[in-house]
Structures are given as C-alpha cells and as structure tokens.
Design a protein around this motif. Structure first.
Motif, PDB file in Angstrom:
ATOM      1  N   PHE A  69       0.811  -1.211   0.000  1.00 26.68           N
ATOM      2  CA  PHE A  69       0.000   0.000   0.000  1.00 26.68           C
ATOM      3  C   PHE A  69       0.853   1.273   0.000  1.00 26.68           C
ATOM      4  O   PHE A  69       0.367   2.359   0.303  1.00 26.68           O
ATOM      5  CB  PHE A  69      -0.934  -0.002   1.211  1.00 26.68           C
ATOM      6  CG  PHE A  69      -1.803  -1.223   1.288  1.00 26.68           C
ATOM      7  CD1 PHE A  69      -2.934  -1.335   0.507  1.00 26.68           C
ATOM      8  CD2 PHE A  69      -1.459  -2.280   2.126  1.00 26.68           C
ATOM      9  CE1 PHE A  69      -3.739  -2.468   0.574  1.00 26.68           C
ATOM     10  CE2 PHE A  69      -2.247  -3.419   2.193  1.00 26.68           C
ATOM     11  CZ  PHE A  69      -3.393  -3.524   1.417  1.00 26.68           C
ATOM     12  N   GLY A  70       2.150   1.111  -0.304  1.00 29.23           N
ATOM     13  CA  GLY A  70       3.017   2.271  -0.404  1.00 29.23           C
ATOM     14  C   GLY A  70       3.716   2.660   0.883  1.00 29.23           C
ATOM     15  O   GLY A  70       4.391   3.695   0.934  1.00 29.23           O
ATOM     16  N   TRP A  71       3.566   1.869   1.923  1.00 33.52           N
ATOM     17  CA  TRP A  71       4.284   2.134   3.156  1.00 33.52           C
ATOM     18  C   TRP A  71       5.703   1.584   3.033  1.00 33.52           C
ATOM     19  O   TRP A  71       6.020   0.851   2.095  1.00 33.52           O
ATOM     20  CB  TRP A  71       3.566   1.516   4.348  1.00 33.52           C
ATOM     21  CG  TRP A  71       2.212   2.133   4.632  1.00 33.52           C
ATOM     22  CD1 TRP A  71       1.437   2.836   3.759  1.00 33.52           C
ATOM     23  CD2 TRP A  71       1.492   2.076   5.853  1.00 33.52           C
ATOM     24  NE1 TRP A  71       0.271   3.231   4.362  1.00 33.52           N
ATOM     25  CE2 TRP A  71       0.271   2.776   5.662  1.00 33.52           C
ATOM     26  CE3 TRP A  71       1.727   1.516   7.103  1.00 33.52           C
ATOM     27  CZ2 TRP A  71      -0.676   2.929   6.663  1.00 33.52           C
ATOM     28  CZ3 TRP A  71       0.781   1.658   8.098  1.00 33.52           C
ATOM     29  CH2 TRP A  71      -0.399   2.365   7.877  1.00 33.52           C
ATOM     30  N   THR A  72       6.566   1.924   3.976  1.00 31.87           N
ATOM     31  CA  THR A  72       7.966   1.512   3.915  1.00 31.87           C
ATOM     32  C   THR A  72       8.317   0.618   5.095  1.00 31.87           C
ATOM     33  O   THR A  72       8.097   0.984   6.248  1.00 31.87           O
ATOM     34  CB  THR A  72       8.903   2.739   3.924  1.00 31.87           C
ATOM     35  OG1 THR A  72       8.540   3.612   2.853  1.00 31.87           O
ATOM     36  CG2 THR A  72      10.354   2.309   3.756  1.00 31.87           C
ATOM     37  N   SER A  73       8.855  -0.560   4.807  1.00 33.81           N
ATOM     38  CA  SER A  73       9.285  -1.489   5.848  1.00 33.81           C
ATOM     39  C   SER A  73      10.811  -1.481   5.910  1.00 33.81           C
ATOM     40  O   SER A  73      11.476  -1.679   4.899  1.00 33.81           O
ATOM     41  CB  SER A  73       8.776  -2.896   5.538  1.00 33.81           C
ATOM     42  OG  SER A  73       9.148  -3.799   6.549  1.00 33.81           O
TER      43      SER A  73
END
Length: 503
Positions: A69-73
């Motif tokens: 969803f476009g988040w960064t891990s």
C-alpha cells in the motif's frame, strides 16, 4: 429464531476441523493408554515449534504486507533509538503530510550525511522549513537537518527483533547467522515430530496410510514456508536505513561510499567525507582551531582535546594531507559526552600514526572506564612499545597481546587497524588481528574475551601501566590522524580499502 452460521464461521470451522479432530483422537488414545510419555513430549515440542514458526512468519508478514500500500518497511541496524527501537527490529513507516510532522514523532528520512542511505530518528524541532532530528540514545542532535522532500514517513508499526539475522549479516557475524539458520531448521524438524500422532484413523483406530499425498502435502507446505521467509526477508533487506548513532527504524547497508583514494585536499575537497564502513565514531582532526574533534560518522560523538598545550593541530594542505594532531605523551582526545559505551566484544580500532625516531611510543587508542584522566579498568587498546612495535591488547584475568615486529619510529605515516571478533552468546569468534599498512602482521584465534566493563573510547593518554613494553609516559608521542572505532571486526578486504583511501 435461529440463523444459519455465517460463511466466515464455516470457513474457520473447516480449517480447524483437522486440528480439533487430531486432538480428539490423541485424547481418545490417551484415555485407552495407547500413547507413551515419549509421544506426549513429541506433541508438546512440536506444538511449541509450530507456534514459534508461525509467530516469526506472522511478524514478518505483518511488517512486509503494508509495503503493498506504499508504506515503507525497514530494518533497524543499531541502537541509536534505544529503548524505543533496537537493532534487529523491523519498523513500518507510513507516508505523512506536512501537518503530521510534529516534534516527538519518529520519522524516516534520507540520510543527509551519507548519500544513498536512510535514517530513522525522532523529530526534535522544525525551523525555517528544516527538520532537525536526534536519536533517543544519542548524546547530541544529528549534525545535519533535512527538508520536507527528504522525509519518507513516520514510524507506526514495530516487529521486535525479527530481523536480527540481517543485522548479523551486515556486521559479518556469520557464526550467529549459522546458529539462527540451524535454529530455524531445528524448529521445522521439531514441528513434524508428532506427525504419526496426527494421522487420520479409521473406525478401528488404524492409521490411514496415504504416503504419496502426505509427502506431496508436506513438500508443498515446506516450499510455501521457505518461500514466505525468503520473500519477506528479501523485502526487509531492501528497506534498511541508518540512524545517526548506529541505526534506526530502517537500516540496510553497513557500508558507506568510499572516499576518493589519496589526498583529497590537493583537489580542493573539504576533507569532511564520511568514514568507511559505518564507524561508531570517526575523528579526522581537520578543524583549523579549537578543542573540538568533529565526528564524521554522522553519529554525533564529538571529541574534546584535553588541552592545546599537550595536543597541537596541523592544518590540512596539499603537501601535508588532511589535518592531524600531535601529542606530547600527556595529551588525549576524550569523548565530549559523559554517556558510557556498553561492553564491546566485537570491535575494530583504526588510526594513522606518525612517530618520530625520538618517540617513546605510548597509547594510541583504547577503552577505559574514565572519561578523562586515568582509568582504573583499561584494555582494548593499541599502543606503541618502547621498541617502536605496535601492540594490540585485551585483558581477561591477564594481559592478552599481539604485536608487530618492525619498528615504526621512522617519521612516516602508517595505517593501523586492530580487530577483535570475540565470543558472544556462547559462540566463538575469530579472535584478535593486527594490521599495519594493510597487511596482517599478527593474530591469535584463542584470545576471545575482553574485560567486562562499560567505559569510553579515547585517543592518546590513559592508563597502560603494567602492560608489556609500555613507556614511562603512557600517552603517545607523535602524530595521529583519522582515528575511528567500529562495532564490527573489519575484514582484510575492508582494511585494504581503508588503507588505499589514504588520509
């Protein structure tokens, strides 16, 4: 009035049916005393192993799926944000608007001090469109602010310590990686040790044998599990970032871009390039005046010259190279912060030195329990003995030393690196190594422990009383440049790269 069960409830019941059925069978067999205590042990250990495996996979998926969803891990590579985050944690950051960026939030940004890296620290203040950050465990704020376009998001999710093997890999702790791999394989094996207890049985309690289908199912489950672990691990490796102390909520690479080889001052460069391979601190001594030694590692661990009388500066130039300091035996450079360093077991010490033929030698760089003055506990140091040889020493119920053979009291610059890959978590490292000018000159694989004490890394004078070949005046007599300490044992290839990069 009654209602039919929902589709979701039916689905859950279908999934649990084999498990509950097998448990009922086991209970029934226990009632008939057909299961031995050994089988009970298998059942317990297998259940624990499956629980641990599913927990690990679940935690990895929990932090990896938001990237869709476009988040960064990202993986935390150091403890600069302790106790909020620790090395090995996986942090998920979500995109944020300007209104969300308020002091106190932990944010993920492009590292302004090291191109191509990320940094995750707490936002301390906002001034004139610039965002200033600081690691919770750092004694000082980060040296460089960032602008809005360099901010990736704010930290919102955390999976504790699930990516510790990634940190070990970045630090070249292969034995710990191997132990982790063996642990995972052991869990997989244990998870299947109760397989015969969970086999379906007919009305006469005879196991139904379907070896081909069972083998195919087992292989498929193993393949899915391995694929899930590799996929999520790959996603996490791709999203690492550095914090300004050691690492933070997103920390991948442990290496910085190499600076140009040779003397960068001849080309008009500023001489402030970051040190190689992510040191804990790096003092290049390029300041023109004053008593402050700037930390070019980006970790805000500045040093303070003990006095301008005992420590003099030589300014950088094309002929002299980078700026450096000269000590008279009583001078030292001490950490500005009074925060102690935890007991290091794996580390590297590095410095360029220049000892005149009249030098009495002395302590170059080491660890002691006093921030200034004379330490009562002291080891993990490199010093020059009265014969001009370089000695690397640790203490563990006695002096453990290795040394070079040639004298370096020749008025020339020499590159010195000492590494310790000590025992930790019950595993054995590779011991002590000493490099001079890029070449390995001494090693000992049996020396694996150092004195258990917290303290401070210091350059120059401190206590070395009682150590073999020490001069009457304990501090180094000569010049020192580019002193650095690392939380890893540098490899031979890294040492060569550092030496070739020059001062």
């Amino acid at each position: 009035m009654t209602s039919a069960p929902s589709t979701a409830t039916s689905a859950v019941a279908d999934v649990l049916a084999p498990v509950t059925g097998s448990i009922e069978q086991v209970v029934a067999r226990v009632a008939r005393r057909e299961i031995a205590w050994g089988d009970w042990a298998r059942l317990v250990f297998a259940t624990i192993a499956r629980t641990l495996l599913f927990s690990i996979i679940g935690a990895l998926l929990w932090t990896a799926l938001p990237t869709v969803f476009g988040w960064t891990s990202t993986t935390v590579m150091s403890n600069s944000m302790a106790p909020r985050f620790f090395a090995g944690d996986v942090i998920v950051s979500m995109p944020a608007s300007k209104a969300d960026l308020v002091p106190g939030r932990v944010i993920l940004v492009d590292d302004p001090d090291h191109a191509g890296r990320l940094r995750m620290h707490r936002l301390e203040r906002v001034e004139d469109g610039q965002y200033f950050t600081k690691g919770d465990a750092n004694p000082e704020a980060d040296s460089s602010p960032v602008t809005l376009k360099h901010i990736h998001g704010i930290a919102v999710l955390r999976a504790p310590l699930v990516a510790v093997p990634i940190v070990w890999t970045a630090e070249h702790r292969w034995m710990l990686d191997a132990a982790a791999a063996i642990g995972v394989v052991s869990l997989v094996i244990l998870a299947g040790t109760d397989r015969h207890l969970r086999r379906r049985r007919d009305e006469n309690d005879v196991p139904i044998s379907r070896p081909r289908r069972r083998n195919r199912g087992r292989t498929a489950r193993l393949a899915v599990g391995v694929a899930a672990l590799l996929t999520t691990s790959g996603m996490l490796v791709a999203g690492q970032a550095h914090s300004a102390f050691a690492a933070s909520g997103a920390n991948t690479g442990n290496s910085l871009a190499a600076q140009a080889a040779g003397n960068d001052w001849c080309s008009g460069a500023s001489g402030t390039a970051g040190a190689l391979d992510s040191p804990t601190f790096a003092w290049r001594f390029n300041e023109v005046s004053g008593t402050t030694a700037a930390d070019t590692s980006g970790n805000a661990r500045t040093g303070t010259l003990s006095s301008t009388a005992n420590v003099t500066r030589t300014a950088a130039s094309c002929t002299a190279g980078g700026g450096y300091i000269t000590l008279n035996g009583s001078g030292s450079v001490n950490p500005t912060s009074s925060t102690t360093t935890a007991t290091p077991y794996v580390y590297s010490l590095e410095a360029w030195i220049n000892a005149p033929t009249t030098s009495t030698g002395g302590r170059i760089l080491g660890f002691g329990n006093s921030q200034t003055g004379t330490s009562g506990n002291y080891d993990r140091h490199i010093y020059m003995n009265t014969s001009g040889q370089i000695v690397f020493g640790t203490y563990n119920g006695g002096y453990k030393t290795i040394n070079s053979t040639a004298s370096l009291k020749d008025g020339a610059w020499h590159h010195i690196v000492a590494t310790m890959d000590g025992s930790q978590l019950g595993l054995t490292g590779t011991g002590m190594k000493l490099y001079v000018d890029g070449a390995l000159v001494a090693s000992n694989a049996t020396y694996l422990t150092s004195e258990a004490t917290t303290g401070f890394w210091r350059v120059g004078a401190d206590n070395i009383s009682g150590w073999p070949g020490t001069p009457t005046v304990g501090g180094f007599v000569g010049s020192i440049d580019d002193a650095a300490v690392y939380s890893t044992a540098l490899t031979a290839a890294q040492v060569t790269t550092h030496k070739n990069a020059g001062r």
